[in-house]
Scaffold this active site. Sequence first.
Site, short mmCIF file in Angstrom:
data_model
loop_
_atom_site.label_atom_id
_atom_site.label_comp_id
_atom_site.label_asym_id
_atom_site.label_seq_id
_atom_site.Cartn_x
_atom_site.Cartn_y
_atom_site.Cartn_z
N ASP A 251 76.71 27.83 5.75
CA ASP A 251 76.30 26.77 4.58
C ASP A 251 75.57 27.31 3.59
O ASP A 251 74.44 27.42 3.43
CB ASP A 251 75.54 25.60 5.27
CG ASP A 251 75.31 24.55 4.62
OD1 ASP A 251 75.71 24.55 3.24
OD2 ASP A 251 74.90 23.50 5.05
N ILE A 271 65.26 23.19 0.13
CA ILE A 271 64.65 22.78 1.61
C ILE A 271 65.49 23.62 2.59
O ILE A 271 66.53 23.95 2.28
CB ILE A 271 64.98 21.16 1.57
CG1 ILE A 271 66.46 20.68 1.40
CG2 ILE A 271 64.04 20.41 0.64
CD1 ILE A 271 66.92 19.48 1.88
N GLY A 274 69.45 21.28 7.33
CA GLY A 274 69.11 20.59 8.62
C GLY A 274 69.38 21.06 9.82
O GLY A 274 68.88 20.89 10.69
C1 LIG Z 1 78.61 18.14 8.13
C2 LIG Z 1 77.54 17.32 7.43
C3 LIG Z 1 77.25 18.01 6.36
C4 LIG Z 1 76.97 17.51 5.29
C5 LIG Z 1 76.69 18.32 4.16
C6 LIG Z 1 75.24 18.38 4.09
C7 LIG Z 1 74.90 20.03 3.80
C8 LIG Z 1 73.66 20.46 4.09
O1 LIG Z 1 73.60 21.65 3.42
C9 LIG Z 1 72.55 19.40 3.59
C10 LIG Z 1 71.33 19.50 4.46
O2 LIG Z 1 71.06 20.39 5.43
S1 LIG Z 1 70.08 18.44 3.83
C11 LIG Z 1 68.73 18.90 4.91
C12 LIG Z 1 68.84 17.84 6.35
N1 LIG Z 1 68.83 16.58 6.17
C13 LIG Z 1 67.54 15.80 5.60
O3 LIG Z 1 66.53 16.54 5.09
C14 LIG Z 1 67.70 14.34 5.46
C15 LIG Z 1 66.30 13.97 5.80
N2 LIG Z 1 66.22 12.39 5.71
C16 LIG Z 1 66.13 11.79 4.81
O4 LIG Z 1 65.99 12.18 3.60
C17 LIG Z 1 66.14 10.14 5.11
O5 LIG Z 1 66.03 10.13 6.29
C18 LIG Z 1 67.67 9.66 4.74
C19 LIG Z 1 68.11 9.85 3.02
C20 LIG Z 1 68.79 10.25 5.40
C21 LIG Z 1 67.68 8.16 5.03
O6 LIG Z 1 66.60 7.48 4.32
P1 LIG Z 1 66.36 5.98 4.14
O7 LIG Z 1 67.51 5.59 3.15
O8 LIG Z 1 64.93 5.83 3.41
O9 LIG Z 1 66.55 5.25 5.51
P2 LIG Z 1 66.27 3.91 6.07
O10 LIG Z 1 65.83 3.14 4.88
O11 LIG Z 1 65.18 4.56 7.15
O12 LIG Z 1 67.47 3.62 7.03
C22 LIG Z 1 68.52 3.25 6.17
C23 LIG Z 1 69.73 3.11 7.20
O13 LIG Z 1 70.36 4.37 7.62
C24 LIG Z 1 70.16 4.96 8.80
N3 LIG Z 1 69.50 6.27 8.91
C25 LIG Z 1 68.39 6.52 8.51
N4 LIG Z 1 68.18 7.73 8.80
C26 LIG Z 1 69.39 8.33 9.05
C27 LIG Z 1 69.73 9.39 9.26
N5 LIG Z 1 69.00 10.69 9.26
N6 LIG Z 1 71.39 9.86 9.52
C28 LIG Z 1 71.87 8.65 9.68
N7 LIG Z 1 71.58 7.44 9.47
C29 LIG Z 1 70.29 6.96 8.96
C30 LIG Z 1 69.12 3.79 9.38
O14 LIG Z 1 69.57 3.39 10.59
C31 LIG Z 1 69.44 2.53 8.76
O15 LIG Z 1 70.53 1.85 8.98
P3 LIG Z 1 70.67 0.34 8.87
O16 LIG Z 1 70.82 0.15 7.45
O17 LIG Z 1 71.70 -0.09 9.48
O18 LIG Z 1 69.45 -0.39 9.55
#
Ligand SMILES: CCCCCCC[C@@H](O)CC(=O)SCCNC(=O)CCNC(=O)[C@H](O)C(C)(C)COP(=O)(O)OP(=O)(O)OC[C@H]1O[C@@H](n2cnc3c(N)ncnc32)[C@H](O)[C@@H]1OP(=O)(O)O
Length: 347
Positions: A251, A271, A274
Amino acid sequence: MGEGGAKRRMRGIAPRKDFRCGANPSPKRVCRTVLVALSHKGRGHINERRCSLRMPGGNQKMSARYEELKGLKNIGQKYAYTDREVMLYACGIGLGADPMDENELAFVNEGTFTPRPLKVVPTFASVAAWGSGPGEMNLNRVMVVDGERDITFHQPLPVAAHITADSSVLEVYDKGKDKGVVISHQTVLKNEKGEKLATLVASRFARGDGGFGGPNLTQPDPHKIPARAPDKTIDIVTRPDQALVYRLCGDRNPLHSDPEFAKKAGFPRPILHGMCTYGITCRGVLQTYADYDASAFRQHVARFSSPVYPGETVTMDLWKDGNTISFEAKVKSRGVTVIKNGKTVLG
Ligand SMILES: CCCCCCC[C@@H](O)CC(=O)SCCNC(=O)CCNC(=O)[C@H](O)C(C)(C)COP(=O)(O)OP(=O)(O)OC[C@H]1O[C@@H](n2cnc3c(N)ncnc32)[C@H](O)[C@@H]1OP(=O)(O)O
């Protein structure tokens, strides 16, 4: 002409377009989908920005973008890996930091002098066919983060293999223009006999691509963490250069290595991947409840709730109920929970 994607994959090298979120959304492709939909359905009108197709007569709203994503599928992708990729992954998630620790050496050293059969970290499955996927999603890649991962392990991964990856989109959850869209997709890895090795379900959270319409679906509830105090708590230190090593497993998203790109995505510095944090939580379970037995893993699930910065210490809380381990992870120095709803099933 350069080396073809299939050829590169066979040699265990990710195909050139190894970051597949698509920097330049292709309006041509979306609109072609709309035209096909139009020719089939007759009348309708196109909403220019997202090419959303609204059918006349009633409140049924069909989104061409939804259909486009939902229909992505890529069967029979060929990959190969050797013990080199297996050991690099183990180093990428920080195993072997103490060169005197025999338990960890078993994952990073093939034992050419002291006989020591190489072990494969179960979550190596996440990079074994790096570059595979259901197809081009045409997302705003700066805003894409990894949301969740759920891997089911059907049998221990061999130290070297030729494998096939079958990928398809499972569901698309449009959270609206301000929130984004969650795309859940599955990849099944099979060995040369056609036996399943692992099934990977990934959710990518595309923060810049929501609001195109489609069915109003609710995501499945994530795993519930027990209400009691954790049974065990462990600290796992990450190295400042952890993401620079981990990216060599496949990645190469600049979000993890390029300060300017990280700033564009809204982060003060690069960062950690993930999936590196995911591997670190697998390490946590391996050392705490599995006695470093990789073959004991049946499933490993986690939701990424906030990013980890390379160099931080990840504190993992674990709960054991029979064969199910629940876990969460925090970065105490910033007071944030970075992994929620974690679950490992051991067998
Ligand atoms: C194969 C796949 C690869 C894809 C390419 C990626 C390449 C990689 O190089 C990229 C990475 O590694 S990025 C690093 C790892 N990920 C992160 O750091 C993400 C951290 N999380 C966030 O930022 C927020 O939780 C965030 C933004 C995820 C959500 O934040 P909010 O919008 O504030 O969430 P919230 O208001 O609490 O919830 C909204 C709705 O979304 C659902 N939800 C929350 N967190 C989730 C999550 N982590 N994954 C999936 N769904 C999630 C909640 O259930 C909620 O749903 P609903 O609206 O139905 O109630």
